[in-house]
Design a protein around this motif. Sequence first.
Motif, mmCIF file in Angstrom:
data_model
loop_
_atom_site.group_PDB
_atom_site.id
_atom_site.type_symbol
_atom_site.label_atom_id
_atom_site.label_comp_id
_atom_site.label_asym_id
_atom_site.label_seq_id
_atom_site.Cartn_x
_atom_site.Cartn_y
_atom_site.Cartn_z
ATOM 1 N N VAL A 81 30.852 38.952 42.115
ATOM 2 C CA VAL A 81 31.540 40.406 42.592
ATOM 3 C C VAL A 81 30.333 41.447 42.373
ATOM 4 C CG1 VAL A 81 33.338 41.927 42.035
ATOM 5 C CG2 VAL A 81 33.846 39.691 41.672
ATOM 6 N N ARG A 82 30.240 41.817 43.386
ATOM 7 C CA ARG A 82 29.261 43.107 43.492
ATOM 8 C C ARG A 82 30.006 44.258 42.850
ATOM 9 N NH1 ARG A 82 26.506 44.198 49.044
ATOM 10 N NH2 ARG A 82 25.608 41.994 48.581
ATOM 11 N N ALA A 83 31.140 44.698 43.633
ATOM 12 C CA ALA A 83 31.763 45.901 43.056
ATOM 13 C C ALA A 83 33.174 45.798 43.347
ATOM 14 C CB ALA A 83 31.111 47.033 43.875
ATOM 15 N N VAL A 84 33.841 46.524 42.562
ATOM 16 C CA VAL A 84 35.253 46.809 42.487
ATOM 17 C C VAL A 84 35.544 48.059 43.442
ATOM 18 C CG1 VAL A 84 37.565 47.246 41.505
ATOM 19 C CG2 VAL A 84 35.845 45.712 40.469
ATOM 20 N N ARG A 85 36.025 47.837 44.648
ATOM 21 C CA ARG A 85 36.160 49.275 45.669
ATOM 22 C C ARG A 85 37.469 49.692 45.785
ATOM 23 N NH1 ARG A 85 32.375 47.828 50.645
ATOM 24 N NH2 ARG A 85 33.467 49.590 51.272
ATOM 25 N N PHE A 86 37.641 50.930 45.802
ATOM 26 C CA PHE A 86 38.918 51.662 46.280
ATOM 27 C C PHE A 86 38.515 52.904 47.177
ATOM 28 C CE2 PHE A 86 43.513 52.418 44.752
ATOM 29 C CZ PHE A 86 43.945 52.436 45.791
ATOM 30 N N ASP A 87 37.963 52.692 48.219
ATOM 31 C CA ASP A 87 37.572 53.645 49.156
ATOM 32 C C ASP A 87 38.550 54.739 49.360
ATOM 33 O OD1 ASP A 87 35.236 52.146 49.103
ATOM 34 O OD2 ASP A 87 35.609 50.841 50.946
ATOM 35 N N HIS A 88 37.998 55.923 49.734
ATOM 36 C CA HIS A 88 38.827 56.949 50.148
ATOM 37 C C HIS A 88 39.661 56.724 51.456
ATOM 38 C CE1 HIS A 88 40.589 61.018 50.571
ATOM 39 N NE2 HIS A 88 40.062 61.099 51.694
ATOM 40 N N GLY A 89 40.892 56.662 51.591
ATOM 41 C CA GLY A 89 41.521 56.361 52.789
ATOM 42 C C GLY A 89 41.941 54.907 52.889
ATOM 43 N N SER A 90 41.507 53.975 52.161
ATOM 44 C CA SER A 90 41.723 52.626 52.036
ATOM 45 C C SER A 90 43.495 52.455 51.460
ATOM 46 C CB SER A 90 41.045 51.769 51.088
ATOM 47 O OG SER A 90 39.908 51.795 51.808
ATOM 48 N N SER A 91 44.000 51.354 52.215
ATOM 49 C CA SER A 91 45.329 51.110 51.662
ATOM 50 C C SER A 91 45.555 50.476 50.458
ATOM 51 C CB SER A 91 46.085 50.496 52.734
ATOM 52 O OG SER A 91 46.138 51.301 54.026
ATOM 53 N N TRP A 92 44.396 49.631 49.989
ATOM 54 C CA TRP A 92 44.326 48.998 48.826
ATOM 55 C C TRP A 92 43.031 48.731 48.385
ATOM 56 C CZ3 TRP A 92 47.293 46.913 52.992
ATOM 57 C CH2 TRP A 92 46.587 45.819 53.836
ATOM 58 N N ALA A 93 42.778 48.414 47.195
ATOM 59 C CA ALA A 93 41.471 48.129 46.553
ATOM 60 C C ALA A 93 41.131 46.703 46.988
ATOM 61 C CB ALA A 93 41.758 48.135 44.807
ATOM 62 N N SER A 94 39.587 46.484 46.905
ATOM 63 C CA SER A 94 39.022 45.458 47.243
ATOM 64 C C SER A 94 38.028 45.030 46.453
ATOM 65 C CB SER A 94 38.686 45.385 48.878
ATOM 66 O OG SER A 94 37.674 46.507 48.896
ATOM 67 N N GLN A 109 47.618 49.012 45.499
ATOM 68 C CA GLN A 109 47.750 49.887 46.694
ATOM 69 C C GLN A 109 47.864 51.434 46.534
ATOM 70 O OE1 GLN A 109 51.264 48.713 49.326
ATOM 71 N NE2 GLN A 109 50.835 46.799 48.956
ATOM 72 N N ALA A 110 47.229 52.186 47.581
ATOM 73 C CA ALA A 110 47.076 53.738 47.346
ATOM 74 C C ALA A 110 48.533 54.148 46.982
ATOM 75 C CB ALA A 110 46.478 54.258 48.563
ATOM 76 N N VAL A 111 49.710 53.796 47.558
ATOM 77 C CA VAL A 111 50.621 54.383 47.414
ATOM 78 C C VAL A 111 51.367 54.391 45.953
ATOM 79 C CG1 VAL A 111 51.588 53.845 49.813
ATOM 80 C CG2 VAL A 111 52.118 52.120 47.968
ATOM 81 N N ASP A 112 50.696 53.307 45.134
ATOM 82 C CA ASP A 112 51.076 53.164 43.766
ATOM 83 C C ASP A 112 50.215 54.274 42.834
ATOM 84 O OD1 ASP A 112 52.838 51.318 44.045
ATOM 85 O OD2 ASP A 112 51.085 49.763 44.042
ATOM 86 N N LYS A 113 49.509 55.315 43.450
ATOM 87 C CA LYS A 113 48.806 56.365 42.925
ATOM 88 C C LYS A 113 47.964 55.879 41.717
ATOM 89 C CE LYS A 113 51.535 59.502 45.816
ATOM 90 N NZ LYS A 113 52.646 60.159 45.865
ATOM 91 N N GLU A 114 48.512 56.744 40.425
ATOM 92 C CA GLU A 114 47.871 56.452 39.374
ATOM 93 C C GLU A 114 47.787 55.147 38.812
ATOM 94 O OE1 GLU A 114 45.713 58.840 37.813
ATOM 95 O OE2 GLU A 114 46.215 59.800 39.553
ATOM 96 N N SER A 115 48.808 54.151 39.005
ATOM 97 C CA SER A 115 48.872 53.121 38.617
ATOM 98 C C SER A 115 47.795 52.196 39.288
ATOM 99 C CB SER A 115 50.351 52.500 38.940
ATOM 100 O OG SER A 115 50.376 50.992 38.605
ATOM 101 N N ALA A 116 47.679 52.310 40.473
ATOM 102 C CA ALA A 116 46.475 51.679 41.013
ATOM 103 C C ALA A 116 45.161 51.972 40.848
ATOM 104 C CB ALA A 116 46.589 51.948 42.700
ATOM 105 N N VAL A 117 44.876 53.516 40.505
ATOM 106 C CA VAL A 117 43.760 53.765 39.936
ATOM 107 C C VAL A 117 43.540 53.512 38.591
ATOM 108 C CG1 VAL A 117 42.494 55.923 39.342
ATOM 109 C CG2 VAL A 117 43.817 56.009 41.371
ATOM 110 N N ALA A 118 44.606 53.405 37.917
ATOM 111 C CA ALA A 118 44.311 52.751 36.434
ATOM 112 C C ALA A 118 43.974 51.274 36.285
ATOM 113 C CB ALA A 118 45.666 52.801 35.553
ATOM 114 N N GLY A 119 44.563 50.430 37.440
ATOM 115 C CA GLY A 119 44.178 49.218 37.397
ATOM 116 C C GLY A 119 42.681 48.979 38.212
#
Length: 137
Positions: A81-94, A109-119
């Motif tokens: 793994v090179r990076a954990v990405r959650f690009d602006h405008g993305s529907s989910w992390a990758s 997923q982006a719709v999960d807001k703070e929960s997704a950011v914490a993950g």
Amino acid sequence: MCWVLAPSLVVVFTALGLALHGSTGQGEATFQRGDSFAMIGLGVLGALVILLFTRVKVEADPRGVRVRNVLGSYDLPWDVVRAVRFDHGSSWASLELHEDELVPMIALQAVDKESAVAGVRALRALHDAARRLPAAS
């Protein structure tokens, strides 16, 4: 959301299936009992497809990350793994791999807001910690 949508879809398609009777409006063709069962079957099939979205999951530990999406799963050590990405405008992390591949993580997923950011932050911390460990000889 899926646990609400799936039964609702079955109820709607069952109601439609039971409401099918009489003429189709095209000549002398009529709805048969098989048409009703087919409509109910389509509702059940659609509900099963919706429930596939409940299986998404991301698990990680110091050794690596396991991603289970709607279709397919990945078990990746941190060194690929090179990076954990959650690009602006993305529907989910990758996960960005060293081979320039992206592995989507639909569970974050982006719709999960703070929960997704914490993950994503937790995954990045594990990834950073794994990169700081000395390579095993």
